[in-house]
Design a protein around this motif. Structure first.
Motif, short mmCIF file in Angstrom:
data_model
loop_
_atom_site.label_atom_id
_atom_site.label_comp_id
_atom_site.label_asym_id
_atom_site.label_seq_id
_atom_site.Cartn_x
_atom_site.Cartn_y
_atom_site.Cartn_z
N ARG A 20 1.26 -1.30 9.10
CA ARG A 20 0.09 -1.39 9.98
C ARG A 20 -0.84 -0.20 9.77
NH1 ARG A 20 4.15 -3.18 13.64
NH2 ARG A 20 3.98 -5.41 13.92
N VAL A 21 -0.26 0.96 9.53
CA VAL A 21 -1.06 2.17 9.36
C VAL A 21 -1.68 2.24 7.97
CG1 VAL A 21 -0.92 4.70 9.26
CG2 VAL A 21 0.24 3.46 11.09
N ARG A 22 -0.90 2.05 6.93
CA ARG A 22 -1.35 2.24 5.55
C ARG A 22 -1.93 0.99 4.90
NH1 ARG A 22 -2.61 6.75 3.66
NH2 ARG A 22 -2.07 5.98 1.63
N ARG A 23 -1.58 -0.19 5.38
CA ARG A 23 -2.05 -1.46 4.83
C ARG A 23 -1.87 -1.54 3.31
NH1 ARG A 23 -4.02 -4.10 8.94
NH2 ARG A 23 -5.08 -3.05 10.63
N PRO A 24 -0.64 -1.31 2.83
CA PRO A 24 -0.42 -1.32 1.37
C PRO A 24 -0.31 -2.74 0.83
CG PRO A 24 1.65 -1.03 2.49
CD PRO A 24 0.59 -1.04 3.56
N ASN A 25 -0.36 -2.84 -0.48
CA ASN A 25 0.01 -4.07 -1.17
C ASN A 25 1.51 -3.98 -1.42
OD1 ASN A 25 -2.42 -5.64 -1.64
ND2 ASN A 25 -3.07 -3.90 -2.87
N VAL A 26 2.24 -5.01 -0.98
CA VAL A 26 3.67 -5.07 -1.24
C VAL A 26 3.97 -6.40 -1.90
CG1 VAL A 26 4.32 -3.46 0.60
CG2 VAL A 26 4.16 -5.88 1.10
N TYR A 27 5.15 -6.50 -2.53
CA TYR A 27 5.46 -7.65 -3.34
C TYR A 27 6.83 -8.19 -2.99
CZ TYR A 27 1.48 -5.69 -5.62
OH TYR A 27 0.22 -5.20 -5.85
N TYR A 60 10.35 -6.69 -4.38
CA TYR A 60 10.59 -6.31 -5.77
C TYR A 60 9.57 -5.26 -6.18
CZ TYR A 60 6.74 -9.39 -7.27
OH TYR A 60 5.51 -9.98 -7.44
N GLN A 61 9.89 -4.52 -7.20
CA GLN A 61 9.01 -3.48 -7.73
C GLN A 61 8.07 -4.11 -8.77
OE1 GLN A 61 9.10 -0.42 -6.37
NE2 GLN A 61 10.69 -1.25 -5.05
N LEU A 62 6.93 -3.48 -8.97
CA LEU A 62 5.94 -4.03 -9.92
C LEU A 62 6.49 -4.17 -11.33
CD1 LEU A 62 2.56 -2.46 -8.79
CD2 LEU A 62 3.29 -4.84 -8.67
N HIS A 63 7.42 -3.33 -11.73
CA HIS A 63 7.99 -3.42 -13.08
C HIS A 63 9.06 -4.50 -13.19
CE1 HIS A 63 10.93 -0.88 -11.02
NE2 HIS A 63 11.80 -1.38 -11.87
N GLU A 64 9.44 -5.09 -12.05
CA GLU A 64 10.52 -6.08 -12.00
C GLU A 64 9.94 -7.50 -12.09
OE1 GLU A 64 14.45 -6.76 -9.19
OE2 GLU A 64 12.71 -5.76 -8.34
N ASP A 65 10.60 -8.36 -12.84
CA ASP A 65 10.19 -9.76 -12.93
C ASP A 65 10.48 -10.43 -11.59
OD1 ASP A 65 11.03 -12.71 -13.38
OD2 ASP A 65 9.81 -12.21 -15.13
N PRO A 66 9.48 -11.04 -10.94
CA PRO A 66 9.70 -11.63 -9.61
C PRO A 66 10.72 -12.77 -9.61
CG PRO A 66 7.42 -11.95 -10.31
CD PRO A 66 8.07 -11.11 -11.34
N ALA A 67 10.80 -13.54 -10.68
CA ALA A 67 11.79 -14.62 -10.73
C ALA A 67 13.21 -14.05 -10.78
CB ALA A 67 11.54 -15.53 -11.93
#
Length: 162
Positions: A20-27, A60-67
Protein backbone atom coordinates in the motif's frame (compact mmCIF):
# COMPACT_ATOMS: atom_id res chain seq x y z
CA UNK A 1 -3.49 -20.26 16.03
CA UNK A 2 -0.02 -21.76 16.42
CA UNK A 3 3.22 -19.77 16.34
CA UNK A 4 4.00 -20.67 12.72
CA UNK A 5 0.55 -19.59 11.52
CA UNK A 6 0.85 -16.37 13.52
CA UNK A 7 4.21 -15.66 11.87
CA UNK A 8 2.76 -16.21 8.37
CA UNK A 9 -0.21 -13.99 9.24
CA UNK A 10 2.05 -11.20 10.51
CA UNK A 11 4.37 -11.46 7.50
CA UNK A 12 1.41 -11.31 5.11
CA UNK A 13 -0.03 -8.24 6.89
CA UNK A 14 3.34 -6.48 6.73
CA UNK A 15 3.67 -7.33 3.03
CA UNK A 16 0.24 -5.83 2.30
CA UNK A 17 1.14 -2.69 4.25
CA UNK A 18 4.38 -2.39 2.27
CA UNK A 19 2.43 -2.79 -0.96
CA UNK A 20 0.00 0.00 0.00
CA UNK A 21 2.85 2.36 0.82
CA UNK A 22 5.34 1.57 -1.97
CA UNK A 23 2.97 0.35 -4.71
CA UNK A 24 5.59 -1.95 -6.27
CA UNK A 25 5.28 -4.23 -9.25
CA UNK A 26 5.19 -7.83 -8.01
CA UNK A 27 4.94 -11.07 -9.93
CA UNK A 28 2.96 -14.19 -9.19
CA UNK A 29 1.60 -17.38 -10.64
CA UNK A 30 -1.53 -19.46 -10.18
CA UNK A 31 -2.13 -22.97 -11.46
CA UNK A 32 -5.32 -24.69 -12.56
CA UNK A 33 -4.41 -28.33 -12.06
CA UNK A 34 -6.87 -30.93 -13.30
CA UNK A 35 -7.02 -34.68 -12.76
CA UNK A 36 -8.54 -37.49 -14.83
CA UNK A 37 -11.82 -37.29 -12.87
CA UNK A 38 -12.61 -33.72 -14.06
CA UNK A 39 -11.59 -32.26 -10.71
CA UNK A 40 -9.57 -29.14 -9.97
CA UNK A 41 -6.97 -28.72 -7.22
CA UNK A 42 -7.78 -26.02 -4.66
CA UNK A 43 -6.12 -24.83 -1.47
CA UNK A 44 -7.01 -22.87 1.67
CA UNK A 45 -4.29 -20.75 3.26
CA UNK A 46 -3.36 -20.63 6.93
CA UNK A 47 -2.55 -16.91 7.03
CA UNK A 48 -5.11 -14.92 4.99
CA UNK A 49 -8.66 -15.38 3.74
CA UNK A 50 -8.62 -18.74 5.53
CA UNK A 51 -12.25 -19.45 4.72
CA UNK A 52 -11.76 -19.23 0.93
CA UNK A 53 -10.52 -21.86 -1.47
CA UNK A 54 -8.08 -20.61 -4.09
CA UNK A 55 -5.83 -21.86 -6.83
CA UNK A 56 -2.35 -22.91 -5.69
CA UNK A 57 0.42 -20.51 -6.59
CA UNK A 58 2.78 -17.87 -5.33
CA UNK A 59 5.33 -15.28 -6.18
CA UNK A 60 8.36 -15.54 -8.42
CA UNK A 61 11.47 -13.51 -9.13
CA UNK A 62 12.00 -11.75 -12.46
CA UNK A 63 14.85 -14.12 -13.36
CA UNK A 64 12.59 -17.14 -12.72
CA UNK A 65 10.42 -18.73 -15.42
CA UNK A 66 6.79 -18.19 -14.29
CA UNK A 67 5.65 -21.60 -15.57
CA UNK A 68 8.38 -23.36 -13.61
CA UNK A 69 7.52 -21.22 -10.56
CA UNK A 70 3.86 -22.27 -10.85
CA UNK A 71 4.83 -25.95 -11.05
CA UNK A 72 7.17 -25.53 -8.07
CA UNK A 73 4.44 -23.85 -6.01
CA UNK A 74 1.96 -26.66 -6.75
CA UNK A 75 4.40 -29.29 -5.53
CA UNK A 76 5.50 -27.24 -2.49
CA UNK A 77 1.96 -26.39 -1.37
CA UNK A 78 0.15 -29.65 -2.16
CA UNK A 79 2.66 -32.40 -2.97
CA UNK A 80 0.85 -33.00 -6.27
CA UNK A 81 3.25 -33.99 -9.04
CA UNK A 82 2.43 -32.87 -12.56
CA UNK A 83 2.02 -35.09 -15.63
CA UNK A 84 3.77 -32.64 -17.94
CA UNK A 85 4.53 -28.98 -18.54
CA UNK A 86 2.02 -26.23 -17.78
CA UNK A 87 0.34 -24.17 -20.51
CA UNK A 88 -0.31 -20.45 -20.15
CA UNK A 89 -3.99 -19.60 -19.76
CA UNK A 90 -3.54 -15.86 -19.43
CA UNK A 91 -1.82 -12.96 -17.71
CA UNK A 92 -3.74 -10.67 -15.39
CA UNK A 93 -3.09 -7.70 -13.12
CA UNK A 94 -4.40 -7.44 -9.56
CA UNK A 95 -4.07 -3.97 -8.09
CA UNK A 96 -6.45 -4.50 -5.17
CA UNK A 97 -3.79 -4.23 -2.43
CA UNK A 98 -1.81 -1.27 -3.79
CA UNK A 99 0.86 -3.24 -5.63
CA UNK A 100 0.49 -4.11 -9.28
CA UNK A 101 0.56 -7.89 -9.01
CA UNK A 102 1.23 -9.39 -12.44
CA UNK A 103 -0.25 -12.89 -12.29
CA UNK A 104 0.38 -15.61 -14.87
CA UNK A 105 -2.25 -18.35 -14.77
CA UNK A 106 -1.29 -21.79 -16.05
CA UNK A 107 -3.20 -24.98 -16.73
CA UNK A 108 -1.83 -28.47 -16.27
CA UNK A 109 -2.57 -32.10 -15.48
CA UNK A 110 -1.79 -33.93 -12.28
CA UNK A 111 0.12 -37.19 -12.42
CA UNK A 112 -2.19 -40.22 -12.28
CA UNK A 113 -3.38 -40.96 -8.75
CA UNK A 114 -1.95 -37.75 -7.28
CA UNK A 115 -3.30 -37.06 -3.80
CA UNK A 116 -2.97 -33.53 -2.42
CA UNK A 117 -1.51 -33.01 1.03
CA UNK A 118 -1.40 -29.53 2.57
CA UNK A 119 2.11 -28.41 3.46
CA UNK A 120 0.94 -27.55 7.01
CA UNK A 121 2.72 -24.18 6.96
CA UNK A 122 1.21 -21.96 4.29
CA UNK A 123 -1.61 -24.28 3.32
CA UNK A 124 -4.30 -25.50 5.74
CA UNK A 125 -6.10 -27.70 3.21
CA UNK A 126 -5.51 -29.00 -0.31
CA UNK A 127 -8.20 -31.01 -2.08
CA UNK A 128 -9.79 -31.96 -5.41
CA UNK A 129 -13.19 -30.51 -6.34
CA UNK A 130 -15.43 -31.47 -9.28
CA UNK A 131 -15.33 -28.86 -12.07
CA UNK A 132 -19.13 -28.88 -12.18
CA UNK A 133 -19.58 -28.57 -8.40
CA UNK A 134 -17.12 -25.94 -7.18
CA UNK A 135 -17.28 -24.96 -3.49
CA UNK A 136 -19.43 -21.97 -2.54
CA UNK A 137 -16.47 -20.45 -0.67
CA UNK A 138 -14.22 -20.33 -3.74
CA UNK A 139 -12.58 -16.93 -4.29
CA UNK A 140 -14.11 -14.92 -7.13
CA UNK A 141 -10.90 -14.61 -9.17
CA UNK A 142 -10.19 -18.35 -8.87
CA UNK A 143 -13.77 -19.18 -9.88
CA UNK A 144 -13.54 -16.97 -12.98
CA UNK A 145 -10.29 -18.55 -14.14
CA UNK A 146 -11.56 -22.11 -13.54
CA UNK A 147 -14.83 -21.43 -15.39
CA UNK A 148 -12.89 -19.93 -18.32
CA UNK A 149 -10.85 -23.12 -18.60
CA UNK A 150 -13.78 -25.46 -17.96
CA UNK A 151 -15.94 -23.73 -20.59
CA UNK A 152 -13.16 -23.12 -23.13
CA UNK A 153 -13.50 -19.33 -22.92
CA UNK A 154 -10.85 -16.93 -24.11
CA UNK A 155 -9.20 -14.83 -21.43
CA UNK A 156 -9.76 -11.14 -21.37
CA UNK A 157 -6.41 -10.33 -19.77
CA UNK A 158 -8.15 -7.67 -17.70
CA UNK A 159 -7.76 -6.98 -14.02
CA UNK A 160 -7.69 -10.20 -11.96
CA UNK A 161 -10.38 -8.81 -9.61
CA UNK A 162 -12.94 -8.00 -12.31
Amino acid sequence: MNLRTAAYTLAHSLRLLWWRVRRPNVYGTKAIILNDRREVLLVRHTYAMRDLYMLPGGGYQLHEDPALAAAREVVEETGVELAGPLCLHGAFVDAAHGARNHIHVYVGRAAAGARPVADGREIAEAAWFPLDDLPANLSGPSARRIIEVRDGQQTSGVDWRT
